[in-house]
Design a protein around this motif. Structure first.
Motif, PDB file in Angstrom:
ATOM      1  N   ASN A 102       0.883  -1.128   0.027  1.00 46.19           N
ATOM      2  CA  ASN A 102      -0.028  -0.015   0.205  1.00 46.19           C
ATOM      3  C   ASN A 102       0.963   1.212  -0.057  1.00 46.19           C
ATOM      4  O   ASN A 102       0.404   2.272  -0.773  1.00 46.19           O
ATOM      5  CB  ASN A 102      -0.930   0.018   1.139  1.00 46.19           C
ATOM      6  N   LYS A 103       2.005   1.085   0.626  1.00 41.31           N
ATOM      7  CA  LYS A 103       2.778   2.500   0.629  1.00 41.31           C
ATOM      8  C   LYS A 103       3.253   2.733  -0.808  1.00 41.31           C
ATOM      9  O   LYS A 103       3.259   3.909  -1.308  1.00 41.31           O
ATOM     10  CB  LYS A 103       4.247   2.092   1.542  1.00 41.31           C
ATOM     11  N   VAL A 104       3.513   1.909  -1.646  1.00 40.34           N
ATOM     12  CA  VAL A 104       4.075   2.017  -3.057  1.00 40.34           C
ATOM     13  C   VAL A 104       2.910   2.316  -3.673  1.00 40.34           C
ATOM     14  O   VAL A 104       3.126   3.541  -4.555  1.00 40.34           O
ATOM     15  CB  VAL A 104       4.578   0.421  -3.682  1.00 40.34           C
ATOM     16  N   VAL A 105       1.714   1.733  -3.728  1.00 38.26           N
ATOM     17  CA  VAL A 105       0.639   2.248  -4.421  1.00 38.26           C
ATOM     18  C   VAL A 105       0.195   3.833  -3.856  1.00 38.26           C
ATOM     19  O   VAL A 105      -0.149   4.598  -5.072  1.00 38.26           O
ATOM     20  CB  VAL A 105      -0.584   1.361  -4.085  1.00 38.26           C
ATOM     21  N   SER A 156       6.277  13.699   1.572  1.00 37.95           N
ATOM     22  CA  SER A 156       6.608  13.391   3.012  1.00 37.95           C
ATOM     23  C   SER A 156       6.471  11.946   2.993  1.00 37.95           C
ATOM     24  O   SER A 156       5.405  11.511   2.960  1.00 37.95           O
ATOM     25  CB  SER A 156       5.800  14.238   4.016  1.00 37.95           C
ATOM     26  N   LYS A 157       7.410  11.312   3.488  1.00 40.89           N
ATOM     27  CA  LYS A 157       7.339   9.851   3.898  1.00 40.89           C
ATOM     28  C   LYS A 157       6.433   9.700   5.140  1.00 40.89           C
ATOM     29  O   LYS A 157       5.848   8.723   4.953  1.00 40.89           O
ATOM     30  CB  LYS A 157       8.863   9.180   4.225  1.00 40.89           C
ATOM     31  N   LYS A 158       6.511  10.605   5.930  1.00 41.36           N
ATOM     32  CA  LYS A 158       5.514  10.274   7.222  1.00 41.36           C
ATOM     33  C   LYS A 158       4.153  10.494   6.921  1.00 41.36           C
ATOM     34  O   LYS A 158       3.246   9.382   7.318  1.00 41.36           O
ATOM     35  CB  LYS A 158       5.819  11.156   8.224  1.00 41.36           C
ATOM     36  N   LEU A 159       3.855  11.158   5.999  1.00 41.39           N
ATOM     37  CA  LEU A 159       2.373  11.657   5.598  1.00 41.39           C
ATOM     38  C   LEU A 159       1.967  10.219   4.654  1.00 41.39           C
ATOM     39  O   LEU A 159       0.943   9.790   4.746  1.00 41.39           O
ATOM     40  CB  LEU A 159       2.180  12.848   4.808  1.00 41.39           C
ATOM     41  N   ARG A 160       2.936   9.711   3.609  1.00 37.00           N
ATOM     42  CA  ARG A 160       2.671   8.822   3.112  1.00 37.00           C
ATOM     43  C   ARG A 160       2.298   7.606   3.802  1.00 37.00           C
ATOM     44  O   ARG A 160       1.402   6.621   3.577  1.00 37.00           O
ATOM     45  CB  ARG A 160       3.827   8.551   1.866  1.00 37.00           C
ATOM     46  N   ASN A 161       2.964   7.172   4.784  1.00 37.64           N
ATOM     47  CA  ASN A 161       3.147   5.893   5.719  1.00 37.64           C
ATOM     48  C   ASN A 161       1.762   6.165   6.445  1.00 37.64           C
ATOM     49  O   ASN A 161       0.915   5.000   6.774  1.00 37.64           O
ATOM     50  CB  ASN A 161       4.085   5.977   6.511  1.00 37.64           C
ATOM     51  N   TRP A 162       1.543   7.436   6.896  1.00 35.20           N
ATOM     52  CA  TRP A 162       0.250   7.611   7.690  1.00 35.20           C
ATOM     53  C   TRP A 162      -1.034   7.005   6.789  1.00 35.20           C
ATOM     54  O   TRP A 162      -2.005   6.402   7.214  1.00 35.20           O
ATOM     55  CB  TRP A 162       0.131   9.091   7.997  1.00 35.20           C
ATOM     56  N   ILE A 163      -0.896   7.664   5.532  1.00 35.87           N
ATOM     57  CA  ILE A 163      -2.147   7.423   4.667  1.00 35.87           C
ATOM     58  C   ILE A 163      -2.224   5.844   4.428  1.00 35.87           C
ATOM     59  O   ILE A 163      -3.352   5.238   4.460  1.00 35.87           O
ATOM     60  CB  ILE A 163      -2.097   8.277   3.392  1.00 35.87           C
ATOM     61  N   ALA A 164      -1.028   5.286   4.167  1.00 37.66           N
ATOM     62  CA  ALA A 164      -0.950   3.896   3.777  1.00 37.66           C
ATOM     63  C   ALA A 164      -1.404   2.883   5.005  1.00 37.66           C
ATOM     64  O   ALA A 164      -2.037   1.837   4.837  1.00 37.66           O
ATOM     65  CB  ALA A 164       0.317   3.509   3.467  1.00 37.66           C
TER      66      ALA A 164
END
Length: 63
Positions: free
Chosen positions: A31-34, A43-51
């Motif tokens: 899901n992180k990649v998608v 932002s990596k943190k925001l991406r990880n939060w959403i994923a």
């Protein structure tokens, strides 16, 4: 007790699930990649939060 996520994370994640639900799985790393492909989040943190929220959302929907 669980984490309480801000509403802007939930809104983005749910919108992504509604529009591209078939691309997401119950796997956080996938899901992180998608999320990086489908959004303009830098932002990596925001991406990880959403994923992470997408992953939890999908797990609740499939149980």
């Amino acid at each position: 007790m669980g984490n309480i996520r801000p509403s802007f994370i939930k809104i983005r994640a749910i919108r992504l699930c509604e529009e591209h639900g078939e691309k997401f799985t119950n796997d956080f790393d996938h899901n992180k990649v998608v999320v990086s492909q489908l959004t303009d989040v830098e932002s990596k943190k925001l991406r990880n939060w959403i994923a992470g929220y997408v992953t939890r959302y999908r797990q609740r929907r499939t149980d």
